[in-house]
Motif scaffolding. Structure first.
Motif, PDB file in Angstrom:
ATOM      1  N   ILE A 132      -3.706 -27.194   7.437  1.00 54.16           N
ATOM      2  CA  ILE A 132      -4.998 -26.693   6.979  1.00 54.16           C
ATOM      3  C   ILE A 132      -6.060 -27.274   7.899  1.00 54.16           C
ATOM      4  O   ILE A 132      -6.260 -28.492   7.938  1.00 54.16           O
ATOM      5  N   CYS A 133      -6.729 -26.411   8.667  1.00 51.87           N
ATOM      6  CA  CYS A 133      -7.747 -26.877   9.616  1.00 51.87           C
ATOM      7  C   CYS A 133      -9.140 -26.644   9.033  1.00 51.87           C
ATOM      8  O   CYS A 133      -9.291 -26.020   7.982  1.00 51.87           O
ATOM      9  N   ARG A 134     -10.169 -27.143   9.740  1.00 52.60           N
ATOM     10  CA  ARG A 134     -11.512 -27.132   9.155  1.00 52.60           C
ATOM     11  C   ARG A 134     -12.534 -26.307   9.937  1.00 52.60           C
ATOM     12  O   ARG A 134     -13.727 -26.376   9.640  1.00 52.60           O
ATOM     13  N   ASP A 135     -12.094 -25.542  10.941  1.00 51.02           N
ATOM     14  CA  ASP A 135     -13.044 -24.690  11.653  1.00 51.02           C
ATOM     15  C   ASP A 135     -12.327 -23.466  12.205  1.00 51.02           C
ATOM     16  O   ASP A 135     -11.126 -23.484  12.443  1.00 51.02           O
ATOM     17  N   LYS A 136     -13.083 -22.395  12.401  1.00 49.12           N
ATOM     18  CA  LYS A 136     -12.507 -21.112  12.808  1.00 49.12           C
ATOM     19  C   LYS A 136     -11.912 -21.161  14.215  1.00 49.12           C
ATOM     20  O   LYS A 136     -10.901 -20.515  14.499  1.00 49.12           O
ATOM     21  N   LYS A 137     -12.529 -21.929  15.115  1.00 48.22           N
ATOM     22  CA  LYS A 137     -12.004 -22.020  16.479  1.00 48.22           C
ATOM     23  C   LYS A 137     -10.614 -22.648  16.464  1.00 48.22           C
ATOM     24  O   LYS A 137      -9.698 -22.159  17.146  1.00 48.22           O
ATOM     25  N   SER A 138     -10.448 -23.713  15.699  1.00 48.53           N
ATOM     26  CA  SER A 138      -9.127 -24.337  15.584  1.00 48.53           C
ATOM     27  C   SER A 138      -8.133 -23.376  14.935  1.00 48.53           C
ATOM     28  O   SER A 138      -6.978 -23.273  15.358  1.00 48.53           O
ATOM     29  N   TYR A 139      -8.599 -22.667  13.893  1.00 48.34           N
ATOM     30  CA  TYR A 139      -7.724 -21.725  13.199  1.00 48.34           C
ATOM     31  C   TYR A 139      -7.227 -20.639  14.152  1.00 48.34           C
ATOM     32  O   TYR A 139      -6.021 -20.323  14.182  1.00 48.34           O
ATOM     33  N   ASN A 140      -8.117 -20.071  14.942  1.00 42.53           N
ATOM     34  CA  ASN A 140      -7.717 -19.008  15.872  1.00 42.53           C
ATOM     35  C   ASN A 140      -6.725 -19.517  16.908  1.00 42.53           C
ATOM     36  O   ASN A 140      -5.760 -18.822  17.256  1.00 42.53           O
ATOM     37  N   TRP A 141      -6.948 -20.747  17.406  1.00 47.05           N
ATOM     38  CA  TRP A 141      -6.009 -21.309  18.383  1.00 47.05           C
ATOM     39  C   TRP A 141      -4.655 -21.569  17.736  1.00 47.05           C
ATOM     40  O   TRP A 141      -3.608 -21.257  18.317  1.00 47.05           O
TER      41      TRP A 141
END
Length: 234
Positions: free
Chosen positions: A118-127
């Motif tokens: 579970i990540c905390r930002d959209k940029k990390s999620y997309n990567w």
């Protein structure tokens, strides 16, 4: 349910309160630790110290996947060769820029060992969605946004001050400009309001933000240094 708690146990404000918040939100889950941890974490009733290593591992971390030096890359390479797993579940992470292709490759191998991230930002999620295939991946707001209201100390209505969080940038090339700008911000606030400034050292032990606070104090040149003080998180 029992989970083995993993993360950075180094008296860092963000890490400690992320862990404490998750622990408090899951009162029916027992969390075990086998290291020295912050007293804030041990305050929770569902935390106990144990050498049990059979429980699933939950890693609660912020920017926990950085390999910014050749030494850290070498250490991670050794862990990869030995097959050391970082855990089963990872909560609260963000993905930082990679130093080179090798560091990115090693981080991908590490992340693929989790069952859930579970990540905390959209940029990390997309990567993560494009680069890591094995774990289930979700994105939520930063854990710190869900700190219970009763944990937040109410300000004294009869006093006013500005808190500035200062980071120790060590040998970064722009370090002096950073400290100077923090000092100018403190000066401006003091001169504009007549109130004091508190420099906050939310360091992780090795970062030594308290020394950065002293550097900011020494940069100031217009106002009484008695109106600026620092406070270490502990």
């Amino acid at each position: 349910m029992t989970l083995h708690l993993s993360g950075y146990f180094d008296n860092n404000f963000g890490d400690d309160y992320m862990m404490k918040t998750i622990i408090a939100k899951l009162p029916n889950t027992k969390f075990i630790v086998n290291e020295n941890v912050s007293k804030l974490i041990l305050e929770e009733d569902n935390v106990e110290i144990s050498d049990d290593i059979t429980a699933p591992v939950i890693m609660i971390t912020g920017s926990g996947f950085m390999l910014n030096s050749y030494q850290s890359i070498y250490s991670e390479l050794k862990r990869t060769v030995k097959g050391i797993s970082p855990g089963d579940y990872c909560i609260g992470c963000s993905i930082e820029p990679f130093k080179n292709k090798l560091s990115e490759y090693l981080i991908k191998l590490k992340l693929n060992k989790f069952r859930l991230i579970i990540c905390r930002d959209k940029k990390s999620y997309n990567w993560l969605k494009s680069s890591v295939k094995k774990p289930e991946i979700h994105c939520t707001n930063d854990i710190l946004f869900s700190i219970p209201d009763e944990w937040i100390k109410k300000p004294d209505e009869n006093s006013s001050c500005l808190g500035i969080s200062v980071m120790n940038l060590n040998c970064e090339p722009y370090v002096y400009d950073y400290y100077q700008k923090m000092a100018e911000a403190a000066d401006y606030y003091i001169e504009s309001t007549g109130d004091e400034v508190i420099l906050l050292a939310f360091d992780s032990g090795c970062e030594d933000d308290i020394s950065a606070c002293e550097k900011v104090r020494r940069c100031r040149y217009r106002t009484d240094a008695g109106r600026i003080r620092h406070s270490r998180y502990s």
